[in-house]
Design an enzyme around this catalytic site. Structure first.
Site, PDB file in Angstrom:
ATOM      1  N   HIS A 183       0.848  -1.194   0.000  1.00 17.64           N
ATOM      2  CA  HIS A 183       0.000   0.000   0.000  1.00 17.64           C
ATOM      3  C   HIS A 183       0.882   1.241   0.000  1.00 17.64           C
ATOM      4  CE1 HIS A 183      -3.387  -2.639   1.820  1.00 17.64           C
ATOM      5  NE2 HIS A 183      -3.490  -2.561   0.500  1.00 17.64           N
ATOM      6  N   GLU A 186       2.058   3.668   2.981  1.00 19.15           N
ATOM      7  CA  GLU A 186       2.634   3.041   4.171  1.00 19.15           C
ATOM      8  C   GLU A 186       4.161   3.072   4.079  1.00 19.15           C
ATOM      9  OE1 GLU A 186       0.476  -0.672   4.566  1.00 19.15           O
ATOM     10  OE2 GLU A 186      -1.439   0.385   4.351  1.00 19.15           O
ATOM     11  N   HIS A 313       2.992  -3.718   6.853  1.00 20.43           N
ATOM     12  CA  HIS A 313       1.988  -2.674   6.613  1.00 20.43           C
ATOM     13  C   HIS A 313       2.020  -1.670   7.764  1.00 20.43           C
ATOM     14  CE1 HIS A 313      -0.470  -4.406   3.240  1.00 20.43           C
ATOM     15  NE2 HIS A 313       0.190  -5.480   3.625  1.00 20.43           N
ATOM     16  N   GLU A 386       1.264  -5.060  11.071  1.00 18.88           N
ATOM     17  CA  GLU A 386       0.796  -3.677  10.980  1.00 18.88           C
ATOM     18  C   GLU A 386       1.616  -2.868  11.981  1.00 18.88           C
ATOM     19  OE1 GLU A 386      -1.397  -2.295   9.001  1.00 18.88           O
ATOM     20  OE2 GLU A 386      -2.661  -3.898   8.207  1.00 18.88           O
TER      21      GLU A 386
END
Length: 432
Positions: A183, A186, A313, A386
Site C-alpha cells: 500500500h 505506508e 503494513h 501492521e
C-alpha cells in the site's frame, strides 16, 4: 540520503510545531460551506462482524485501535456508513489535514517531482531506495545479490535483494521472504525492509546470531512492492493518502488482488472507485503478478523453498495470520495444529514488540490477500505486521525522527521469526 537533503531536514525540523494537526479541530476554510470530499470518521465496532459491516460500505479503513475504527468516507459513502447504525464521530476534512502536514520545497532533479514534505525527508523515495540497495551490493557483495523481478504498471523495476552466505548459489536451505509497501502511503514499511537488510549484512561479521541465521537461511527482501503508488503519494509535495497502485483509472488494491479466494466473501470491492478494489481478475495488477511468478518459481522438485513470509503494513500495531476470508479458526487447508502454530509464533513475536496478535479475520473479513494466497496455495507461513502507530495520529505519516525507533522495535520479532523459519511447527513441539 544526500547532504543537501540532510540539511533540509535540519532546517525545517525547528519550524515543525506538531506531529499532525489534531483530527477533531479541522474546520472548513473561512467563507466556505462546501462539504469535504473525504471525511475522517471514528467508528465503534466491537465485533469482527461489525467491523466487516463497516468495511463492506467501501470506505477506506485506515486502522483499528481495539473497537475503534478510523475510516475515510467519500461523500457518496457516508449514507451507507451511517446506515450501519454503529456509533460514529466526524473527525473532519481529510484533505485539509493532509495539507496541514506541510509541503516540501525540495524537488528531486532525477525524477522531476516533489519529494517527501518537510519533516519527512528521512523516508526513502523510489530513487533513494534503489540507491540504498546498490550501496548494499557495493558494501557486501559477498552476502547479497540484487535483481529485478519485473516491472510495475508505470515501468519501474520491482527490486529484490537476496541475503545469503552464498548469494549466487541456490542452496538447499529454508528461504524467507519479506515484502514491504503493498500500500503506497505506508512509507514506514520501506524503512522496515531497509533495516532488515542492514541488520543482516552490516552485522554479519560481528554478531554470531546474525551469522548463524544468514549461513543457514536464504533471505529475499522486496522493499517497495508498489513504487508507482509511492511516487504518486508524494508527487505534489504533500501527502495524498494514496493506497492503491496506479492502473487506470483509480488503481487496484494489491492486497485484494491475490488469487486465493479472490472476491469470494465480501472482503474486497468490485467497484473501481473503492479503496479495496480487487481488480477485474486475480493478479491483474502487474506488481502482484510478478511476486506470484517469483514465488511459484521457488518450487523446486515439487517442494516450495520459501518457508515463511512477512508482509509489512501500517498502521495499528498488529500481527495477523491466515485466514482472512473466513471467521473460522480452521478451514480447508488449515487444520487445528497449523492454526495453533500460527497463533503461537504470532503471540511470541508480539511479546517482543507490544503488538496485538490475532487471526486476520478477527479484524474483519478480507479476500484476495497475500497471506491467504501464500498459505492457501503454497503452505508458506505468512504473516502481516501492521506497524506503528496504534491510532490515527499520526496515522500513516509519522515524522522521520520516529523511523529508527519504530523499525528497531521489530528486531527481536524478526530474529525469532528467522529462527523458526526452518520449521514453524517446532514452536509447538511438532516436526515438519
Amino acid at each position: 540520503m544526500s547532504p543537501k537533503r540532510r540539511g533540509l531536514v535540519a532546517a525545517v525540523l525547528g519550524a515543525c510545531l506538531t506531529l499532525v494537526l489534531p483530527l477533531n479541530t479541522v474546520t472548513a476554510q473561512p467563507g466556505t460551506t462546501s462539504t469535504p470530499e473525504r471525511t475522517l470518521f471514528e467508528i465503534i465496532a466491537n465485533t469482527p462482524q461489525d467491523r466487516t459491516k463497516v468495511a463492506r460500505t467501501g470506505v477506506d479503513v485506515l486502522g483499528t485501535d481495539g473497537p475503534r475504527l478510523t475510516v475515510i468516507a467519500e461523500a457518496r459513502q457516508q449514507w451507507a456508513l451511517r446506515a450501519t447504525g454503529l456509533p460514529m464521530t466526524d473527525l473532519g476534512d481529510v484533505d485539509a489535514q493532509l495539507a496541514a502536514l506541510g509541503k516540501s520545497d525540495f524537488t528531486d532533479p532525477q525524477v522531476g517531482t516533489q519529494d517527501f514534505p518537510s519533516g519527512y525527508a528521512g523516508y526513502h523515495n523510489f530513487r533513494e531506495t534503489v540507491a540504498e540497495l546498490n550501496q548494499t551490493v557495493t558494501d557486501h557483495s559477498d552476502l547479497v545479490k540484487l535483481s529485478s523481478i519485473g516491472k510495475s504498471y508505470e515501468n519501474r523495476d520491482l527490486w529484490m535483494l537476496k541475503i545469503s552466505d552464498n548469494p549466487g548459489v541456490d542452496e538447499n536451505e529454508p528461504e524467507v521472504l519479506f515484502t514491504c509497501n503493498q500500500h503506497a502511503r505506508e512509507h514506514l514499511t520501506v524503512e522496515m525492509c531497509l533495516r532488515i537488510i542492514k541488520q543482516y549484512t552490516d552485522n554479519y561479521a560481528t554478531n554470531p546470531t546474525v551469522k548463524n541465521l544468514i549461513d543457514s537461511r536464504e533471505i529475499w527482501v522486496i522493499p517497495m512492492v508498489n513504487p508507482d503508488g509511492v511516487e504518486y503519494d508524494i508527487a505534489s509535495g504533500q501527502f495524498r493518502s494514496w493506497r492503491k497502485n496506479r492502473q487506470p483509472s483509480n488503481g487496484t488494491d494489491p492486497n485484494r488482488n491475490w488469487g486465493f479466494q479472490w472476491g469470494c466473501c465480501g472482503g474486497s470491492s468490485g467497484s473501481a472507485t473503492s479503496e479495496t478494489y480487487r481488480g477485474p481478475s486475480a493478479f491483474s495488477a502487474p506488481e502482484t503478478a510478478r511476486i506470484r511468478d517469483f514465488v511459484n518459481g521457488r518450487v523446486v522438485g515439487g517442494t516450495q523453498q520459501i518457508k515463511t513470509h512477512i508482509d509489512w503494513h501500517t498502521y495499528s500495531e498488529l500481527i495477523l495470520w491466515p485466514y482472512g476470508y473466513t471467521y473460522a479458526d480452521t478451514a480447508p487447508g488449515l487444520d487445528a495444529n497449523q492454526a495453533n502454530a500460527f497463533a503461537t509464533l504470532g503471540r511470541r513475536m508480539a511479546a517482543t514488540n507490544g503488538y496485538t496478535p490475532q487471526q486476520s479475520s478477527d479484524l474483519y473479513i478480507t479476500d484476495g490477500s497475500v497471506n491467504d494466497w501464500m498459505w492457501g496455495v503454497h503452505k508458506i507461513w505468512s504473516y502481516t505486521f501492521e506497524m506503528y502507530p496504534k491510532g490515527a495520529s499520526p496515522g500513516f505519516y509519522p515524522r522521520d525522527t520516529l523511523i529508527a525507533a519504530q523499525t528497531a522495535r521489530n528486531d527481536s520479532a524478526v530474529e525469532l521469526f528467522l529462527t523458526y523459519s526452518d520449521c514453524v511447527p517446532r514452536i509447538i513441539g511438532r516436526t515438519c
